[in-house]
Design a protein around this motif. Structure first.
Motif, mmCIF file in Angstrom:
data_model
loop_
_atom_site.group_PDB
_atom_site.id
_atom_site.type_symbol
_atom_site.label_atom_id
_atom_site.label_comp_id
_atom_site.label_asym_id
_atom_site.label_seq_id
_atom_site.Cartn_x
_atom_site.Cartn_y
_atom_site.Cartn_z
ATOM 1 N N PRO A 1 -27.665 -1.993 -18.316
ATOM 2 C CA PRO A 1 -26.868 -2.704 -17.308
ATOM 3 C C PRO A 1 -25.464 -3.091 -17.760
ATOM 4 C CG PRO A 1 -28.687 -4.076 -18.102
ATOM 5 C CD PRO A 1 -28.903 -2.705 -18.656
ATOM 6 N N LEU A 2 -25.218 -3.124 -19.077
ATOM 7 C CA LEU A 2 -23.845 -3.437 -19.500
ATOM 8 C C LEU A 2 -22.973 -2.188 -19.481
ATOM 9 C CD1 LEU A 2 -24.273 -6.007 -22.414
ATOM 10 C CD2 LEU A 2 -24.093 -6.392 -19.955
ATOM 11 N N HIS A 3 -23.572 -1.033 -19.212
ATOM 12 C CA HIS A 3 -22.802 0.224 -19.176
ATOM 13 C C HIS A 3 -23.022 0.857 -17.790
ATOM 14 C CE1 HIS A 3 -20.751 3.706 -20.588
ATOM 15 N NE2 HIS A 3 -21.622 4.202 -21.455
ATOM 16 N N ALA B 160 -24.648 -0.741 -14.416
ATOM 17 C CA ALA B 160 -24.037 -1.868 -13.690
ATOM 18 C C ALA B 160 -23.860 -1.562 -12.199
ATOM 19 C CB ALA B 160 -22.686 -2.220 -14.319
ATOM 20 N N LEU C 295 -22.928 -17.797 -11.838
ATOM 21 C CA LEU C 295 -22.238 -18.219 -13.057
ATOM 22 C C LEU C 295 -22.873 -19.476 -13.642
ATOM 23 C CD1 LEU C 295 -18.490 -17.551 -12.066
ATOM 24 C CD2 LEU C 295 -19.947 -16.152 -13.548
ATOM 25 N N ARG D 271 -23.851 -12.747 -15.693
ATOM 26 C CA ARG D 271 -22.579 -12.021 -15.536
ATOM 27 C C ARG D 271 -22.495 -11.432 -14.143
ATOM 28 N NH1 ARG D 271 -20.263 -9.839 -21.015
ATOM 29 N NH2 ARG D 271 -20.411 -11.867 -22.005
ATOM 30 N N GLY E 222 -20.199 -5.260 -12.542
ATOM 31 C CA GLY E 222 -19.041 -4.538 -12.017
ATOM 32 C C GLY E 222 -17.724 -5.237 -12.335
ATOM 33 N N GLY F 248 -15.196 -7.105 -15.563
ATOM 34 C CA GLY F 248 -14.945 -7.230 -16.990
ATOM 35 C C GLY F 248 -14.992 -5.873 -17.668
ATOM 36 N N HIS F 249 -14.359 -5.796 -18.814
ATOM 37 C CA HIS F 249 -14.315 -4.536 -19.551
ATOM 38 C C HIS F 249 -13.941 -4.809 -20.992
ATOM 39 C CE1 HIS F 249 -13.229 -0.375 -20.538
ATOM 40 N NE2 HIS F 249 -13.979 -0.052 -19.503
ATOM 41 N N ARG F 250 -14.521 -4.051 -21.919
ATOM 42 C CA ARG F 250 -14.207 -4.251 -23.323
ATOM 43 C C ARG F 250 -12.748 -3.896 -23.623
ATOM 44 N NH1 ARG F 250 -17.164 -4.265 -28.084
ATOM 45 N NH2 ARG F 250 -18.347 -5.912 -27.093
ATOM 46 N N LYS G 134 -8.204 -5.460 -20.077
ATOM 47 C CA LYS G 134 -8.235 -6.886 -19.797
ATOM 48 C C LYS G 134 -7.484 -7.157 -18.493
ATOM 49 C CE LYS G 134 -10.907 -7.496 -23.207
ATOM 50 N NZ LYS G 134 -12.352 -7.448 -22.934
ATOM 51 N N LYS H 5 -13.034 -16.571 -12.986
ATOM 52 C CA LYS H 5 -13.207 -16.074 -14.357
ATOM 53 C C LYS H 5 -11.986 -15.333 -14.897
ATOM 54 C CE LYS H 5 -16.383 -16.211 -16.685
ATOM 55 N NZ LYS H 5 -16.838 -17.206 -17.659
ATOM 56 N N ILE I 234 -11.235 -12.290 -14.357
ATOM 57 C CA ILE I 234 -11.565 -10.899 -14.738
ATOM 58 C C ILE I 234 -11.506 -9.970 -13.527
ATOM 59 C CG2 ILE I 234 -12.834 -11.274 -16.888
ATOM 60 C CD1 ILE I 234 -15.418 -11.300 -15.305
ATOM 61 N N ASP J 161 -17.399 0.417 -12.007
ATOM 62 C CA ASP J 161 -18.712 0.365 -11.372
ATOM 63 C C ASP J 161 -18.739 -0.424 -10.071
ATOM 64 O OD1 ASP J 161 -20.354 1.855 -13.228
ATOM 65 O OD2 ASP J 161 -19.821 0.303 -14.652
HETATM 66 N N1 COA Z 1 -19.135 -11.845 -15.492
HETATM 67 C C1 COA Z 1 -18.875 -13.080 -15.936
HETATM 68 N N2 COA Z 1 -18.188 -13.332 -17.060
HETATM 69 C C2 COA Z 1 -17.784 -12.271 -17.762
HETATM 70 C C3 COA Z 1 -18.020 -10.958 -17.375
HETATM 71 C C4 COA Z 1 -18.727 -10.768 -16.189
HETATM 72 N N3 COA Z 1 -18.986 -9.540 -15.729
HETATM 73 N N4 COA Z 1 -17.477 -10.109 -18.260
HETATM 74 C C5 COA Z 1 -16.910 -10.870 -19.210
HETATM 75 N N5 COA Z 1 -17.094 -12.176 -18.898
HETATM 76 C C6 COA Z 1 -16.604 -13.315 -19.646
HETATM 77 C C7 COA Z 1 -17.543 -13.677 -20.788
HETATM 78 O O1 COA Z 1 -18.530 -14.588 -20.396
HETATM 79 C C8 COA Z 1 -16.572 -14.259 -21.767
HETATM 80 O O2 COA Z 1 -16.243 -15.544 -21.326
HETATM 81 P P1 COA Z 1 -16.121 -16.750 -22.359
HETATM 82 O O3 COA Z 1 -15.009 -16.373 -23.292
HETATM 83 O O4 COA Z 1 -15.842 -17.915 -21.483
HETATM 84 O O5 COA Z 1 -17.455 -16.803 -23.048
HETATM 85 C C9 COA Z 1 -15.317 -13.420 -21.587
HETATM 86 O O6 COA Z 1 -15.371 -12.940 -20.259
HETATM 87 C C10 COA Z 1 -15.232 -12.258 -22.558
HETATM 88 O O7 COA Z 1 -16.422 -11.519 -22.463
HETATM 89 P P2 COA Z 1 -17.007 -10.575 -23.609
HETATM 90 O O8 COA Z 1 -18.499 -10.610 -23.531
HETATM 91 O O9 COA Z 1 -16.387 -10.891 -24.924
HETATM 92 O O10 COA Z 1 -16.492 -9.182 -23.182
HETATM 93 P P3 COA Z 1 -17.077 -7.835 -23.710
HETATM 94 O O11 COA Z 1 -15.949 -6.992 -24.081
HETATM 95 O O12 COA Z 1 -18.125 -7.971 -24.737
HETATM 96 O O13 COA Z 1 -17.852 -7.324 -22.417
HETATM 97 C C11 COA Z 1 -18.664 -6.077 -20.684
HETATM 98 C C12 COA Z 1 -17.528 -6.232 -21.687
HETATM 99 C C13 COA Z 1 -18.397 -4.852 -19.838
HETATM 100 C C14 COA Z 1 -19.994 -5.886 -21.440
HETATM 101 C C15 COA Z 1 -18.744 -7.361 -19.809
HETATM 102 O O14 COA Z 1 -17.523 -7.519 -19.144
HETATM 103 C C16 COA Z 1 -19.906 -7.322 -18.834
HETATM 104 O O15 COA Z 1 -21.015 -7.695 -19.206
HETATM 105 N N6 COA Z 1 -19.654 -6.908 -17.565
HETATM 106 C C17 COA Z 1 -20.717 -6.786 -16.589
HETATM 107 C C18 COA Z 1 -21.430 -5.462 -16.723
HETATM 108 C C19 COA Z 1 -20.570 -4.317 -16.268
HETATM 109 O O16 COA Z 1 -19.958 -4.352 -15.221
HETATM 110 N N7 COA Z 1 -20.581 -3.259 -17.072
HETATM 111 C C20 COA Z 1 -19.826 -2.034 -16.783
HETATM 112 C C21 COA Z 1 -18.694 -1.896 -17.727
HETATM 113 S S1 COA Z 1 -17.622 -0.562 -17.280
#
Ligand code: COA
Length: 401
Positions: free
Chosen positions: A231-233, A236, A273, A278, A281, A283-285, A288, A328, A330, A335
Motif C-alpha cells: 500500500p505504500l507503493h 495505494a 488523520l 495516512r 495517494g 505524499g512522495h519520497r 515534495k 498536511k 502534501i 496514484d
Molecule cells: N498522509 C498523511 N501524512 C503523510 C502522508 C500521507 N499520505 N505522507 C506523508 N505524510 C506526512 C508524514 O506523517 C510525515 O509527517 P510528520 O513529519 O508530521 O511526521 C511527513 O509527511 C513526512 O512523511 P515521511 O513518512 O517521512 O515520508 P516518506 O518519504 O517516508 O513517505 C510515502 C513517502 C509515499 C510512503 C508517504 O507519503 C505515504 O505513505 N503516502 C501514502 C501512500 C501512497 O500514496 N503511496 C504511493 C506513493 S507514489
C-alpha cells in the motif's frame, strides 16, 4: 552481562540511512526523477512533452529499451512484435483458472509471472540477448495475464489481443470485450506511459537487487511485483478508490453546486488523520511539491468524469486535494488521480495495482538489463544493535524467561 558485551564500539559510529533515503545506489540513464523541480525525464525527454506528443505507449517502451524514439517504420515493426508476444501459454491460463477467484490480482500476477518462466522458450538461457527477448515477452504478456484473470473471475471467456490494435486498446478490449472508444484508448495510453518508469522506486530497486545476483529476469520481475503490491507503493491507488467510495457513501445529498459544500470530505480526513492513518495517494519520497504525473491525470480524470456525468466524484477528489494540502501541506501523487481514471475506464479497483504493473514492467525490464550490463552485487550492510558474547546454555539448563 557487561556493557562491553552488549554494544560494539565499531558499530557505534555507523550512520544508518533508514529507508535508504537519499542514498545513491546505482547509476542509470533510463529516467530521472527531479524532485526539486517536479520533473520526470525518460531517456532525457520530459514527461510533459511525452504526454503531449506520444503516439502510443509502445513508443515509450521502445525508447526505454533502445534509448531513442522510434521512426514511424520502427514503431510499426516494434508494435507488431510486441502485440505478437502477448499470447500466454495455456498451462498458465489453466493455473489461473484453478486459483481461488477471490485472491487479489497482484497475488495472481506474482505467481503467474513466476510460472511463465518455466514455459518461456528461452527458459534456460540467461544471456543478455535471451533476457532482452524474455523482457519483451513479459512486457507483452503481463497485460494478457491481468485481463484474462479479470475474465476468469467474472466467468467470461478469455479474449485474444487484436494484432491490428495497440496495447492500450487491447487491454481495454481484453477486459471489457468490446472495441473501445478512441478517447478511452488515449486515456489508457496516457496512464501507461505516465507509469512506465520512475527512477529507483521500491519495486525497480527490488528488481535490480534480484538481477544483481545474476538471477533470471522472471525472478527479478517477480520480486518487483511483490514490492509494487504494498500500500505504500502501487497498492495505494486501490485504497484511494476505497476512500473515495467511503466519502461518497457518507453523502446522500443531490445537487451540490460548489466543491466547498462537500463538508463530509473534511470530516473524513480529520477522522483519518486523528487515528494516525495516512491519506492514500498523497505524499512522495522524492517529490515534495507537485508530482508532474498527477497534473496530467487530474485533467484527464476531470474530462472523463464530465463525460460520464460523474462530476461528483471529481469534485470530491478536488476538495480532498485542497483539504489535505491545507492540513498536511502534501500533494497528490500519481496514484490519486490514476484511481479516478481507472474507475472511469471501468477497471475494478482491486485491479488498479495490476494495471500499474502492466506499464511499470517496461521500466523494470530496462533497469534489469541495465543492471546485467554493468553488474555489481547489491549488498548493503546493517548496523548491528543486538547482543554479543552471551553465555550459551545447553538446552537442558534453559528456563523460560
Ligand atoms: N498522509 C498523511 N501524512 C503523510 C502522508 C500521507 N499520505 N505522507 C506523508 N505524510 C506526512 C508524514 O506523517 C510525515 O509527517 P510528520 O513529519 O508530521 O511526521 C511527513 O509527511 C513526512 O512523511 P515521511 O513518512 O517521512 O515520508 P516518506 O518519504 O517516508 O513517505 C510515502 C513517502 C509515499 C510512503 C508517504 O507519503 C505515504 O505513505 N503516502 C501514502 C501512500 C501512497 O500514496 N503511496 C504511493 C506513493 S507514489
Amino acid at each position: 552481562m557487561s556493557e562491553e558485551n552488549t554494544i560494539s564500539k565499531d558499530n557505534n559510529s555507523t550512520i544508518v540511512f533508514r529507508g535508504l533515503e537519499d542514498v545513491v545506489a546505482a547509476e542509470t540513464d533510463i529516467s530521472f526523477v527531479d524532485g526539486e523541480n517536479s520533473q520526470i525525464y525518460y531517456k532525457g525527454y520530459n514527461i510533459h512533452d511525452i504526454s503531449e506528443h506520444t503516439v502510443s505507449y509502445a513508443e515509450i517502451v521502445y525508447l526505454l529499451l533502445n534509448g531513442e524514439l522510434p521512426t514511424k517504420q520502427e514503431l510499426k515493426v516494434f508494435r507488431r512484435k510486441m502485440i505478437s508476444e502477448m499470447r500466454v501459454p495455456t498451462q498458465v491460463i489453466k493455473m489461473m483458472e484453478i486459483m481461488p477467484p477471490s485472491i487479489h490480482p497482484m497475488h495472481m500476477l506474482r505467481t503467474a509471472v513466476s510460472a511463465l518462466a518455466s514455459f518461456d522458450p528461452d527458459a534456460n538461457d540467461n544471456s543478455i540477448e535471451a533476457s532482452k527477448r524474455k523482457g519483451l515477452r513479459l512486457i507483452a504478456q503481463i497485460p494478457t495475464l491481468v485481463a484474462s484473470f479479470y475474465r476468469i473471475r467474472n466467468n467470461k471467456n478469455i479474449l485474444s489481443p487484436d494484432p491490428k490494435n495497440n496495447m492500450a486498446s487491447n487491454i481495454l478490449y481484453m477486459f471489457h470485450g468490446d472495441i473501445p472508444d478512441e478517447k478511452f484508448v488515449r486515456a489508457m495510453d496516457l496512464l501507461l506511459l505516465l507509469h512506465a518508469d520512475h527512477g529507483l522506486n521500491a519495486s525497480t530497486f527490488a528488481a535490480r537487487v534480484t538481477a544483481s545476483t545474476r538471477s533470471d529476469i522472471h525472478s527479478a520481475v517477480t520480486s518487483a511485483i511483490g514490492t509494487l503490491k504494498g500500500p505504500l507503493h502501487g497498492g495505494a491507488n486501490e485504497r484511494v478508490m476505497r476512500m473515495l467510495n467511503e466519502i461518497i457513501d457518507m453523502d446522500k445529498r443531490e445537487n451540490i453546486k460548489k466543491i466547498e459544500e462537500y463538508d463530509e470530505v473534511e470530516e473524513y480526513i480529520d477522522t483519518l488523520l486523528a487515528q494516525g492513518h495516512r491519506v492514500m495517494g498523497f505524499g512522495h519520497r522524492v517529490f515534495k511539491k507537485e508530482d508532474p504525473r498527477a497534473r496530467h491525470l487530474r485533467k484527464l480524470s476531470e474530462e472523463l468524469c464530465a463525460m460520464f456525468g460523474n462530476k461528483k466524484l471529481y469534485n470530491i477528489s478536488h476538495r480532498l486535494e485542497n483539504i489535505v494540502m491545507k492540513k498536511k501541506g502534501i500533494y497528490p501523487n500519481v496514484d490519486f488521480y490514476s484511481a479516478i481514471v481507472q474507475h472511469a475506464l471501468g477497471i475494478p479497483k482491486e485491479f488498479y495495482p495490476a494495471i500499474f504493473a502492466c506499464s511499470r514492467i517496461s521500466g523494470w525490464v530496462a533497469h534489469i538489463l541495465e543492471q546485467y550490463n554493468d553488474n555489481r552485487l547489491i549488498r548493503p550492510t546493517s548496523k548491528y544493535i543486538g547482543l554479543y558474547n552471551r553465555e550459551f546454555l545447553p538446552i537442558e539448563k534453559r528456563r523460560k524467561a
